[in-house]
Design an enzyme around this catalytic site. Structure first.
Site, short mmCIF file in Angstrom:
data_model
loop_
_atom_site.label_atom_id
_atom_site.label_comp_id
_atom_site.label_asym_id
_atom_site.label_seq_id
_atom_site.Cartn_x
_atom_site.Cartn_y
_atom_site.Cartn_z
N LYS A 10 60.07 41.56 73.89
CA LYS A 10 58.72 41.39 73.36
C LYS A 10 58.39 42.46 72.30
O LYS A 10 59.08 43.49 72.20
CB LYS A 10 57.72 41.44 74.51
CG LYS A 10 57.87 40.27 75.50
CD LYS A 10 56.77 40.31 76.56
CE LYS A 10 56.88 39.15 77.52
NZ LYS A 10 55.76 39.14 78.51
N TYR A 50 53.52 29.51 75.22
CA TYR A 50 52.84 29.87 76.47
C TYR A 50 51.80 28.81 76.88
O TYR A 50 50.85 29.13 77.60
CB TYR A 50 52.16 31.23 76.34
CG TYR A 50 53.10 32.40 76.58
CD1 TYR A 50 53.70 32.60 77.82
CD2 TYR A 50 53.36 33.33 75.58
CE1 TYR A 50 54.54 33.69 78.05
CE2 TYR A 50 54.19 34.43 75.80
CZ TYR A 50 54.79 34.58 77.04
OH TYR A 50 55.62 35.66 77.28
N ASN A 113 54.89 44.13 78.71
CA ASN A 113 55.88 44.40 79.75
C ASN A 113 57.33 44.18 79.29
O ASN A 113 58.20 43.85 80.09
CB ASN A 113 55.55 43.59 81.01
CG ASN A 113 55.47 42.10 80.73
OD1 ASN A 113 55.73 41.65 79.62
ND2 ASN A 113 55.14 41.33 81.75
N HIS A 116 60.62 38.88 78.57
CA HIS A 116 60.25 37.59 79.18
C HIS A 116 61.50 36.96 79.76
O HIS A 116 62.59 37.12 79.22
CB HIS A 116 59.67 36.65 78.11
CG HIS A 116 59.58 35.23 78.57
ND1 HIS A 116 58.50 34.75 79.27
CD2 HIS A 116 60.48 34.19 78.49
CE1 HIS A 116 58.71 33.47 79.58
NE2 HIS A 116 59.90 33.11 79.11
N GLU A 127 61.94 26.10 77.32
CA GLU A 127 61.91 27.28 76.46
C GLU A 127 63.14 27.38 75.56
O GLU A 127 63.04 27.77 74.39
CB GLU A 127 61.78 28.54 77.32
CG GLU A 127 60.40 28.60 78.00
CD GLU A 127 60.27 29.76 78.97
OE1 GLU A 127 59.17 29.89 79.56
OE2 GLU A 127 61.23 30.54 79.15
P1 GDP Z 1 56.08 36.58 84.06
O1 GDP Z 1 56.69 35.26 84.45
O2 GDP Z 1 56.50 37.72 84.96
O3 GDP Z 1 56.30 36.92 82.60
O4 GDP Z 1 54.50 36.48 84.28
P2 GDP Z 1 53.44 35.30 84.04
O5 GDP Z 1 54.12 33.99 83.80
O6 GDP Z 1 52.45 35.38 85.16
O7 GDP Z 1 52.66 35.76 82.72
C1 GDP Z 1 53.22 35.59 81.44
C2 GDP Z 1 52.95 36.84 80.63
O8 GDP Z 1 51.55 36.97 80.46
C3 GDP Z 1 53.36 38.15 81.30
O9 GDP Z 1 54.73 38.47 81.15
C4 GDP Z 1 52.46 39.15 80.60
O10 GDP Z 1 52.95 39.50 79.29
C5 GDP Z 1 51.17 38.35 80.45
N1 GDP Z 1 50.25 38.57 81.58
C6 GDP Z 1 50.39 38.24 82.88
N2 GDP Z 1 49.33 38.60 83.62
C7 GDP Z 1 48.46 39.16 82.74
C8 GDP Z 1 47.14 39.73 82.88
O11 GDP Z 1 46.56 39.77 83.97
N3 GDP Z 1 46.55 40.22 81.73
C9 GDP Z 1 47.18 40.17 80.51
N4 GDP Z 1 46.54 40.68 79.44
N5 GDP Z 1 48.40 39.65 80.35
C10 GDP Z 1 49.04 39.15 81.45
#
Ligand code: GDP
Length: 134
Positions: A10, A50, A113, A116, A127
Site C-alpha cells: 500500500k 474496494y 497497514n 493487502h 481481485e
Molecule cells: P483486511 O482484510 O485485513 O485488509 O481488512 P478489511 O477487509 O476489514 O478492511 C480493508 C482495509 O480497510 C484494511 O486493510 C484497512 O486499510 C482499511 N480499514 C479497515 N478497518 C478500518 C477502519 O476502521 N478505519 C479505517 N480508516 N480504515 C479501515
C-alpha cells in the site's frame, strides 16, 4: 495444491521505502511472484477495487488513502496462498498484529497497514482479474 492470491504493497509502505523488505519476506515464505507491477490508482479505481466496503464508514478515507500514491500489486502463488499470506501480514490493526508480521513491523494504523491480501478464493479471483485487465 497450488493457489493464487492478490497482494498489494500500500502507499504508506511504498513511501516508507520498505518494498524490498516486504518482497524479500514474500520470497522467504516460499511464494512465487507473478504480474508484479507498480501503479497509481485513481479514486475511482480504488472505489472499484474496494466495492465490497462501499457501505462502511471508512470507505471514503480508505479510497483516498489507496489513491494517495503509488502501490505495488502482485499475484502470489504457493500452497494455501490465501491463508498463508494473511497470516504473514497479520491482523488488520497493526497494534493487534502478532510480532514478526508485516503489519506489525511496517503498519502505521488500522487504515495505513502496509499490505493487502485477498480473504477468500472468490475475492482472490475477483481481485486478480481486476488488476490483470488494467
Ligand atoms: P483486511 O482484510 O485485513 O485488509 O481488512 P478489511 O477487509 O476489514 O478492511 C480493508 C482495509 O480497510 C484494511 O486493510 C484497512 O486499510 C482499511 N480499514 C479497515 N478497518 C478500518 C477502519 O476502521 N478505519 C479505517 N480508516 N480504515 C479501515
Amino acid at each position: 495444491m497450488s493457489e493464487k492470491t492478490l497482494a498489494i504493497i500500500k502507499p504508506d509502505a511504498v513511501k516508507k521505502r520498505v518494498i524490498g523488505k516486504i518482497m524479500s519476506r514474500i520470497e522467504d515464505e516460499g511464494f512465487s511472484i507473478h504480474e508484479l507491477r507498480m501503479r497509481s490508482l485513481t479514486k475511482e479505481d480504488a472505489e472499484g477495487f474496494y466495492a465490497v466496503h462501499r457501505d462502511k464508514i471508512f470507505f471514503s478515507d480508505l479510497t483516498d488513502f489507496m489513491s494517495s500514491g503509488p502501490i505495488v500489486t502482485m499475484v502470489l502463488e504457493r500452497e494455501n496462498a490465501i491463508k498463508h499470506w494473511r497470516a504473514v501480514m497479520g491482523a488488520t490493526n497493526p497494534a493487534e498484529a502478532a510480532p514478526g508480521t508485516i503489519r506489525r513491523n511496517y503498519g502505521f494504523s488500522i487504515e495505513r497497514n502496509a499490505t493487502h491480501g485477498s480473504d477468500a478464493p472468490e475475492t482472490a479471483a475477483f481481485e486478480i482479474d481486476h488488476f490483470s485487465k488494467k
